[in-house]
Every structure is written in C-alpha cells, then in structure tokens.
Motif scaffolding. Structure first.
Motif, PDB file in Angstrom:
ATOM      1  N   THR A 232      19.184  17.888  69.370  1.00 31.03           N
ATOM      2  CA  THR A 232      18.317  17.606  67.974  1.00 31.03           C
ATOM      3  C   THR A 232      18.715  18.324  66.836  1.00 31.03           C
ATOM      4  O   THR A 232      19.097  19.704  67.103  1.00 31.03           O
ATOM      5  N   LEU A 233      18.343  18.211  65.690  1.00 27.35           N
ATOM      6  CA  LEU A 233      18.202  19.005  64.508  1.00 27.35           C
ATOM      7  C   LEU A 233      17.400  20.098  64.548  1.00 27.35           C
ATOM      8  O   LEU A 233      16.159  19.808  65.056  1.00 27.35           O
ATOM      9  N   PRO A 234      17.481  21.264  64.285  1.00 30.15           N
ATOM     10  CA  PRO A 234      16.613  22.335  64.272  1.00 30.15           C
ATOM     11  C   PRO A 234      15.599  21.793  63.260  1.00 30.15           C
ATOM     12  O   PRO A 234      15.906  21.589  61.989  1.00 30.15           O
ATOM     13  N   PRO A 235      14.296  22.445  63.444  1.00 25.76           N
ATOM     14  CA  PRO A 235      13.243  22.139  62.478  1.00 25.76           C
ATOM     15  C   PRO A 235      13.195  23.240  61.414  1.00 25.76           C
ATOM     16  O   PRO A 235      13.685  24.334  61.491  1.00 25.76           O
ATOM     17  N   THR A 236      12.929  22.689  60.366  1.00 23.80           N
ATOM     18  CA  THR A 236      12.605  23.506  58.983  1.00 23.80           C
ATOM     19  C   THR A 236      11.140  23.728  58.856  1.00 23.80           C
ATOM     20  O   THR A 236      10.740  24.651  58.161  1.00 23.80           O
ATOM     21  N   ILE A 237      10.206  22.703  59.054  1.00 22.40           N
ATOM     22  CA  ILE A 237       8.878  22.790  59.203  1.00 22.40           C
ATOM     23  C   ILE A 237       8.203  22.747  60.742  1.00 22.40           C
ATOM     24  O   ILE A 237       8.443  21.904  61.387  1.00 22.40           O
ATOM     25  N   CYS A 238       7.407  23.860  61.040  1.00 22.68           N
ATOM     26  CA  CYS A 238       6.740  23.442  62.413  1.00 22.68           C
ATOM     27  C   CYS A 238       6.162  22.306  62.576  1.00 22.68           C
ATOM     28  O   CYS A 238       5.360  21.926  61.744  1.00 22.68           O
ATOM     29  N   PRO A 239       6.233  21.587  63.459  1.00 24.94           N
ATOM     30  CA  PRO A 239       5.583  20.271  63.876  1.00 24.94           C
ATOM     31  C   PRO A 239       4.276  20.465  64.515  1.00 24.94           C
ATOM     32  O   PRO A 239       3.695  19.392  64.353  1.00 24.94           O
ATOM     33  N   GLU A 240       3.712  21.633  64.546  1.00 25.82           N
ATOM     34  CA  GLU A 240       2.485  21.979  65.072  1.00 25.82           C
ATOM     35  C   GLU A 240       1.595  22.220  64.105  1.00 25.82           C
ATOM     36  O   GLU A 240       0.360  21.862  63.938  1.00 25.82           O
ATOM     37  N   CYS A 241       1.984  23.193  63.120  1.00 24.73           N
ATOM     38  CA  CYS A 241       1.339  23.832  62.295  1.00 24.73           C
ATOM     39  C   CYS A 241       1.552  23.485  60.858  1.00 24.73           C
ATOM     40  O   CYS A 241       0.978  23.807  59.633  1.00 24.73           O
ATOM     41  N   GLY A 242       2.902  22.827  60.396  1.00 26.34           N
ATOM     42  CA  GLY A 242       3.219  22.723  59.120  1.00 26.34           C
ATOM     43  C   GLY A 242       3.638  23.948  58.652  1.00 26.34           C
ATOM     44  O   GLY A 242       4.361  23.702  57.432  1.00 26.34           O
ATOM     45  N   SER A 243       4.010  24.958  59.086  1.00 22.55           N
ATOM     46  CA  SER A 243       4.340  26.371  58.611  1.00 22.55           C
ATOM     47  C   SER A 243       5.933  26.171  58.368  1.00 22.55           C
ATOM     48  O   SER A 243       6.617  25.789  59.331  1.00 22.55           O
ATOM     49  N   GLY A 244       6.442  26.863  57.537  1.00 25.32           N
ATOM     50  CA  GLY A 244       7.843  26.991  57.278  1.00 25.32           C
ATOM     51  C   GLY A 244       8.402  28.350  57.854  1.00 25.32           C
ATOM     52  O   GLY A 244       9.742  28.550  57.759  1.00 25.32           O
ATOM     53  N   ARG A 245       7.708  29.238  58.677  1.00 25.68           N
ATOM     54  CA  ARG A 245       8.004  30.364  59.195  1.00 25.68           C
ATOM     55  C   ARG A 245       8.651  29.919  60.417  1.00 25.68           C
ATOM     56  O   ARG A 245       8.241  30.652  61.405  1.00 25.68           O
ATOM     57  N   ILE A 246      10.013  29.245  60.463  1.00 22.28           N
ATOM     58  CA  ILE A 246      10.675  29.160  61.656  1.00 22.28           C
ATOM     59  C   ILE A 246      11.618  30.329  61.794  1.00 22.28           C
ATOM     60  O   ILE A 246      12.469  30.363  60.890  1.00 22.28           O
ATOM     61  N   ARG A 247      11.757  30.639  63.049  1.00 20.65           N
ATOM     62  CA  ARG A 247      12.546  31.937  63.060  1.00 20.65           C
ATOM     63  C   ARG A 247      13.635  31.658  64.363  1.00 20.65           C
ATOM     64  O   ARG A 247      12.938  31.055  65.369  1.00 20.65           O
ATOM     65  N   TYR A 248      14.857  32.116  64.352  1.00 19.45           N
ATOM     66  CA  TYR A 248      15.708  32.045  65.481  1.00 19.45           C
ATOM     67  C   TYR A 248      15.539  33.437  66.345  1.00 19.45           C
ATOM     68  O   TYR A 248      15.917  34.471  65.932  1.00 19.45           O
ATOM     69  N   PHE A 249      15.437  33.292  67.774  1.00 16.16           N
ATOM     70  CA  PHE A 249      15.297  34.547  68.519  1.00 16.16           C
ATOM     71  C   PHE A 249      16.162  34.519  69.579  1.00 16.16           C
ATOM     72  O   PHE A 249      16.777  33.392  70.169  1.00 16.16           O
ATOM     73  N   GLY A 250      16.627  35.694  70.204  1.00 17.47           N
ATOM     74  CA  GLY A 250      17.607  35.888  71.370  1.00 17.47           C
ATOM     75  C   GLY A 250      19.048  35.622  70.812  1.00 17.47           C
ATOM     76  O   GLY A 250      19.207  35.373  69.473  1.00 17.47           O
TER      77      GLY A 250
END
Length: 861
Positions: A608-626
């Motif tokens: 799937t495509l990575p989200p730009t907006i959190c589907p749970e809270c609508g925040s744009g603070r999506i970060r990539y870890f690991g």
C-alpha cells in the motif's frame, strides 16, 4: 491366486491424509511391476497415483482392485528410499505417501482429476434442465443463485461445445472462482454431461531436440565448400567448419547460436544432402558448459590430519558413523569434506553435500567442481522444473556421483551413498516447517538415518554447532572432531592472493614458512550504541565503524555490513496518537521500501502507499522509524561517497541466478562494500574482506523463543568469521544496545564453550532440548474462534492421554495465540508438548485440516 492375477502389491498413495497403505492386484495383462514403481490405481471414485512398496503372492484382504497402469517403466524410488520413508513417517507422524513423494521431482507424480464431456451431439443440447434442482425440496433459492446457476450451466455447455472434453482444472481456469460444479449437477444426473476419473498429464517430460550431424565425411568438407563457392565468412561455411571440428551430433539451436546463423542455413545444407537432421534427448543441466580449473589437494595441517584419520577410517569401513566436525571459521573443514568424497568415489560410491542456503551453492559448486569436474550435479528449488527432472533422471541412471544442494538434495536417488555432508549443520534452513505440506523433517536427522541404511559416513560441519548436536557429541552418541585454528591460507593460494593484491609476499610469511599457516580469529570491537547516543551520534554508524570504513576503503580493501532487516524503515508511526501502519492480513507492522514508494508486508507481500495523514487522528506528523538494508545502502552512499555498493537480500535476489551474480561481482572487486541480511553470514570466503560491521546485533534478542540466544550467538559468530580470511587480516565492529548479553559477549570472544556453558544451564533448568524434546501443534484457520476452539480441544485430548497413560514425563504448554498470531488473514493458535517421546503422545491426536504437527521445531514463533 486366480489365473488373471500375477501378484499382489502393497501401495502407498498420493492422497493427503491417507495414512494406511492399500493392496491391489497386478493383472496378468499388465507388464510385471517392480518395487518402487509409480502406478495408476482407482481410489474410491477417483484415479490417483501410488508407489509399490511391496509384492507378495497372497493378499491380506479378500478383495482387491487392479493396478490400472505403470506410469514409468523404471522404479522412481529405491528400496533404501522406501525404508527411509517408513522411518520418516514414524518419526514425523506423516503419511508414508507424503514421505515418498518428497523423493520425486515436481511434475512427475500426476494428480487426479475429472474429465467432462457432452454425451449428446452439441446441437441437441438446446435447453438444459433446471440447475436449481440441486437444492433440497422446500429450500428457498436466492434470486442471485437462480440467475448464476443458469448462467454457469450454459457457460459450461458452451465450453464443452467449443473445445470438446475438458478436465476440471481446465474448466476452473476458464471459469475462475465459480460454483460451476454445483450448477451442472442436474446435467450429470440426467446424462447430458459425462464425468470420468482421470489422471492429469505430467507437467515435466524429457526434452527431445532436433540434432544436426554431417552426412558427408569430414575430409570432404573443404572440397564441398569449393564446389559450392562458399565464402569463408558465409553462414554455410561457418556451419561446415564447426561440424568438421565437432563431429558429434549437436542440437540445432545450439549450432545456430555457436555459428551465429539461422535455421534457413541448415535447411539449405540439408536439402543438398550435406548435413542430416535427427532427434535426441538432451539433459537440462545448469552446470553444462561451465569449466573449472582443476585444483590439487593442499597438504593438511596437523589438526586436519588428525581429523582426517578418523573420517578416512569410517569411510573406508562403511561403518555408518556420524561425526561432528567443529571447526572455527576458516579452519579448513571443506578440504576434509572433499577428501571424504574423493575416497567414497574411489570405492565406486556416491556422495551428497548440503548447504543451508541456495545463496551458498555457487561458491560450493566452484570448490567441488574444481576437484571433481563433470561428476557434480545441483539440486535445489531455484532450478527450473526441467532441470530438476533431468538431474533426478541422471541420478537414477547412475550418471551422477556428487550432488550439491539444499535439504531436498538428500532425496536424490543415488544408487550407493558413501558420504553425506551437512555444512553449517546448525542452520535452521535444514528443517522443513509448517505451513508448507508435511513431513516436517530435519535434514540432520534424516542424514543420520540414511547413514544407518546405506552404511554411509555423515559429517556435520559447523563453527557454531547446534547445541543439541554438541550435547550428543559430548555423550558419545556421535563422534567429535575439532579444528581449533583458522588456516590463513596454503602457500600456493597465498602467492596468488598477494600477486593479485600487489603486495610483497615476504611482508607476511618468511620463505621457510610451512605450507599452511594459521592465524588468529579477527578481533571484535563491541560498541555500546547507548554511549553513542549520549555522545550525540545519531548516525547508523558508530564512530568506530565510521573510522574503520574510511580506512578500509582508503586501502582499497572490502567491507561487509550486516543488518538482518530488509527495506528502508521497519515501521511507520504517528507521533501524535501512536498509530502504527500494519498489514490488514497479518496484523504486523508494514516496512517502508523507498525504492518502490510502498509499505510492504514481508509476511504476505501486501502493499500500500505510505500515509501522509494519520488515519486515526488526522495528524500529519507521520514518521519513519527503524532501518533496513535499503536504508543502510542509502546511508553508506551518503556518508562514504568512495564506496561502490552491492546489496544482497531477498529484494535483490528475486531473479534466477541473482545470488551467483552478486557474489561473483563482489569477489571480482566490482564493489568494495557488500550490504546484506543473514545471507552474507554463511560460508563466504573472500580474502579482500578486512572489515565486517554488524550494524545491529539486537534484531532477534527480544523474541519469545527458547532458541533466541543460540540463534543470535551463531549468527554473530558466523558474520564475524567473514573478516580476515586472507593475508590482509581483518576486524569486526559489533554495534549493540545489549553489550552485556551472554550471546553477544560469547560471540565477541569467538567463545563457543562460554556460550554453551551458559545456554545448557538455562535449558536444563527449564527442561528444554536436549533434556526433553519439544513438539508444536499449530492451528491455522480464517476464523479466530475456530483456531482457539480446535487448539483447546487438542490440548484436552492430550492432557487426558497423559492422565490415562500415566505419561508423567510429558507436559502441555498452552494453548495460546502464536507470537505471529495472524498471517495473510489466517489466525494462528498453538500448543507445545514437552516430552521424552512426543510422537508417542501425539499419536492420540487425529490430524484434521488446518492442524500441523511439528516435532522438534526450530522455532516456536
């Protein structure tokens, strides 16, 4: 015996879940059958295949069906393989048929099917009967079903009108995901469509090819070319010149490739009677055309000579012994393998050499073919079906002496096996595990059973032996041999290496040095990454690794960087609410792959495509870890611009031949940094590698599996062993957040004894192998409630058996959800059995679809 019957045959069937064997009679009209032959029989209303495992003049049952046909004129398994299959069936609680079918190449054992045909002329079928008559009287019929059933019945009739009789599989392909069988039930009942049991044709066959040979004498070619006024560079002249130098019949396609001509050129020569066409069988051999320079055996070191004395005596005596050859990385185990095989071949016997990963096969093949040339063949799943089939046929015909491959190579039908080798015997890849079909065997145990059957010698080689194997060796159940020192290099190879690297040879060894010199294992620098963070270093590379990499690249040497995770980032998280992007089918975090701009599940390949907006809270603070190997590759490129990088992981080896290509390119010096997962940890011997960096030693230490510490120690020790294999020496940088973990400490010191002492105490205290055996009963269903219900039912049956049979040494753990509780929309529950004899207890369970019994599992996740 009735006059129409020759004999009675006991047959193991290729039918899932059929545990017993059945007796059939051999009709006089049928050619005599032999033990081990593949035959066609009827079973219920179906046609199926079976293997003859016994012949008698009397039948233990009053009535028997006839064998319908012999499907191969020669036996497909040997008597020794039948004996081995019986042992495997008892040990793994699998059907005898499943164990025998392991020994056949794919596509040979044909599956049963039904053939459908119209009984009336196509034009007579104008209006089929109501397909809804399959519903019971009074049962309501949904409108959707009424329309679908009529449509499907018409579609099946149209298919049979257009194409004639079709197999069920062919109709399935034409009408995918439909219930056409239910729709045509009335047509079968009233006789408009006929159905008969058949066998599907085999999916592999011998390869027949057109051949070309001279129809005139080789001494006539020059005059013929003059008579035809052929220019030397013309197509016909090239063909005739080639055939003069190669008089044996050659495949037409190969001839046109070699001479850069076409079929038209061949036809013109054939029309004049100068060449002739024929037909011949050709082996599909992946090693065909490859040449390897013969290598003389080096002198043995004193340690090698002591080990060889014991192995030599066993091979010569055909005594069926098993040896644990415990040798540090680079200690010369392979030379002892080669000598054992050479001795077996001199006796007219054969040999099998296993490696745990297909990735290791090319390097192993080079070493073995340099010694044994065309006597070697390959067996592994990366070959084409045709190559696998032809290798099996060649082995059956006695045309192969040495087989190299992964665990399935054990079942190659060699006539007289003298030596069986398992290199890296500790590796979990030697175990066949659910959910692939049973039997769930371990190649090590099967090899030891084969030793008893064939009177063969088994050599289990490892720098980090499986703890249970070492425990058995301590107690004398198998013989222990030790190679404590790394053999740096033999003198001839040393001279080749120093010449290739443009290094004066006297820099390393005096002129009077012995033929083989030993060297210490590479030093390991354990870096506490917690200290790096406190010092403000947030790079993937510790300061020590940064310095070491720069020095290695500046000296034109090579480095290997290990990270046992693929991809760019190992999970995607919302910093506001904590949402983690997970696979909807597996409920595990998705891995970000930057090269494809996708989130990918490494369990089921959901994308799937990575989200730009959190589907749970609508925040744009999506970060990539690991971090994974792809991110590591990018980081190396950014921080070390002088690096020429190759990456070796599952993502870069999807194409056939990719493993060999990557290894050859790195060995040839096309790259100076190789980044990889556990593929790079095993068996690689590249003398220019002077630095190994373990980017993270912690990837598996927190998993809830009793073998976690053992796996971590083995992997870290094996990775460290890739450094310093040549005269340039080497070093290892091991980065970890758990520097005090006993497995990390022991791996850093190359200290197997320290690890073993700690681990064996832990196993003794908790009653884990080798002090008790373990079995895992896994339940996989689309319904989570069914998975739980069946697991609880099985646990109660086993607990009742323990009480009833007074099996006080047995214990049931669970049931509970598996650690990976959902994979590809399948829910997983499991229970564990601790017992001195788990098979005896598990015989009380009746196997049902969705249940998998794995005795002596290599993991319980």
């Amino acid at each position: 015996m009735p006059p129409e019957i020759q004999q009675y045959a006991e047959i193991a069937l290729n039918q899932g879940g059929v545990r017993q064997t059945y007796h059939y009679h051999v009709p006089v009209a049928l050619d005599p059958v032999q033990i081990g032959q593949l035959v066609e029989v009827s079973f219920g209303t179906a046609r199926t295949t079976g293997i003859v495992i016994g012949l008698t003049d009397d039948s233990p049952v009053p009535r028997t069906k006839p064998i319908l046909d012999r499907l191969d004129p020669e036996p497909v398994v040997t008597p020794q393989q039948i004996e081995l299959a019986r042992w495997m069936s008892e040990q793994t609680l699998s059907t005898l048929g499943a164990c025998l079918w392991l020994m056949l190449p794919g596509g040979v054992a044909r599956s049963g099917d039904k053939l459908y045909s119209l009984t009336s002329p196509p034009d007579a079928l104008t209006s089929p009967p109501d397909p809804l008559s399959v519903y019971r009287e009074g049962e309501s019929v949904p409108d959707s079903d009424r329309g679908e059933a009529n449509t499907l019945a018409d579609q099946v009739i149209d298919l049979l009108r257009e194409r004639g009789p079709l197999r069920g599989a062919q109709i399935d392909h034409a009408l995918p995901k439909t219930t056409w069988k239910r729709a045509i039930a009335p047509l079968l009942e009233n006789g408009q469509i006929k159905r008969e049991a058949i066998l599907n044709p085999p999916t592999v066959n011998a390869r027949h090819a057109r051949t070309v040979s001279l129809a005139i004498g080789a001494d006539e070619i020059d005059q013929t070319m003059i008579d035809l006024k052929l220019k030397p560079d013309s197509g016909r002249a090239k063909v005739l010149s080639f055939l003069r130098d190669h008089p044996e019949p050659i495949e037409a396609h190969a001839l046109t490739e070699q001479t850069q001509t076409n079929a038209g050129v061949l036809k013109r020569l054939a029309d004049k009677g100068i060449i002739s066409f024929g037909q011949a069988d050709f082996w599909r051999d992946p090693l065909a055309g490859k040449e390897f320079v013969a290598v003389e055996p080096p002198l043995l070191t004193p340690d090698q000579a002591a080990c060889w004395e014991s192995i030599q005596a066993s091979v010569a005596a055909h005594d069926g012994q098993t040896f644990l050859l415990h040798g540090v990385t680079g200690s010369g185990k392979t030379e002892l393998y080669l000598r054992a095989i050479e001795l077996a071949l001199s006796q007219g016997r054969r040999a099998i050499a296993l490696v745990p990963e297909i990735a290791l096969v090319p390097q192993t093949v080079r070493r073995f073919m340099a010694r044994f040339q065309e006597r070697v063949a390959l067996v592994h799943s990366d070959l084409t079906p045709g190559q696998q089939y032809d290798t099996w046929r060649r082995a059956r015909a006695g045309a192969i002496d040495v087989v190299i491959g992964a665990r399935s190579a054990l079942f190659t039908p060699l006539p007289d096996i003298g030596v069986i080798i398992l290199d890296e015997e500790h590796d979990g890849s030697y175990k066949q595990s659910p959910p692939i079909p049973p039997p769930y065997y371990h190649a090590r145990d099967v090899a030891m059973a084969m030793a008893r059957i064939y009177n063969a010698t088994v050599i289990l080689g490892s720098a980090t032996p499986d703890l249970v194997t070492y425990w058995r060796a301590e107690r004398g159940a198998i013989r222990y041999l030790h190679l404590p020192d790394r053999v740096m290099v033999h003198r001839t190879r040393f001279e080749q290496q120093t010449a290739a690297l443009h290094i004066p040879s006297d820099r390393f060894a005096p002129a009077d040095a012995p033929d083989a010199l030993s060297a210490p294992l590479p030093p390991v620098n354990v870096v506490d990454m917690r200290h790096e963070l406190r010092a403000g270093n947030r790079s993937m590379f510790s300061r020590a690794l940064q310095v070491a990499l720069n020095e290695t690249l500046a000296h034109n040497e090579q480095a290997m960087l290990y990270l046992n995770r693929r991809g760019t980032s190992t999970f995607v998280l919302c910093r506001d609410c904590g949402y983690i992007a997970k696979c909807p089918r597996c409920d595990t975090p998705l891995t970000y792959h930057e090269s494809e701009t996708q989130l990918i599940c490494h369990g089921c390949n959901y994308r799937t495509l990575p989200p730009t907006i959190c589907p749970e809270c609508g925040s744009g603070r999506i970060r990539y870890f690991g971090a994974g190997t792809a991110m590591l590759e990018g980081a190396v490129a950014a921080e070390f611009p002088q690096a020429r990088i190759l990456r070796w992981d599952r993502d870069t080896t999807r194409e056939r031949g990719a493993h060999e290509s990557i290894l050859e390119r790195f060995a040839a010096g096309e790259a100076n940094v190789l980044i990889g997962t556990q593929m790079i940890a095993k068996g690689l011997d590249i003398p220019r590698v002077t630095l190994v960096g373990v980017v993270s030693a912690d990837t598996s230490l927190g998993l809830p599996d009793y073998r976690t510490g053992e796996r971590a120690f083995q992997l870290l020790t094996q990775v460290a062993g890739r450094a310093g294999r040549g005269w340039l020496g080497g070093r290892v940088i091991l980065q970890t957040y758990q520097p005090d973990h006993y497995a990390v400490r022991a791996a850093a010191g190359h200290d197997y004894q320290a690890f073993y002492a700690k681990e064996i105490d832990y196993r003794r205290e908790l009653g884990y192998p080798p002090f008790k055996r373990l079995a895992r009963v896994l339940f996989r269903y689309e319904s989570i409630s069914k998975a739980q219900r069946e697991a609880e039912r099985a646990a109660e049956i086993l607990r009742e058996a323990i009480r009833r049979e007074h099996m006080t040494a047995s214990q049931i753990i669970g049931p509970a959800p598996a650690f990976f509780s959902k994979v590809n929309d399948i829910h997983r529950w499991q229970l564990l059995v601790k017992s001195t004899d788990p098979a005896a207890l598990l015989q009380h369970l009746e196997t049902i679809p969705g249940m998998f019994i794995d005795i002596d599992p290599v993991d319980i996740l």
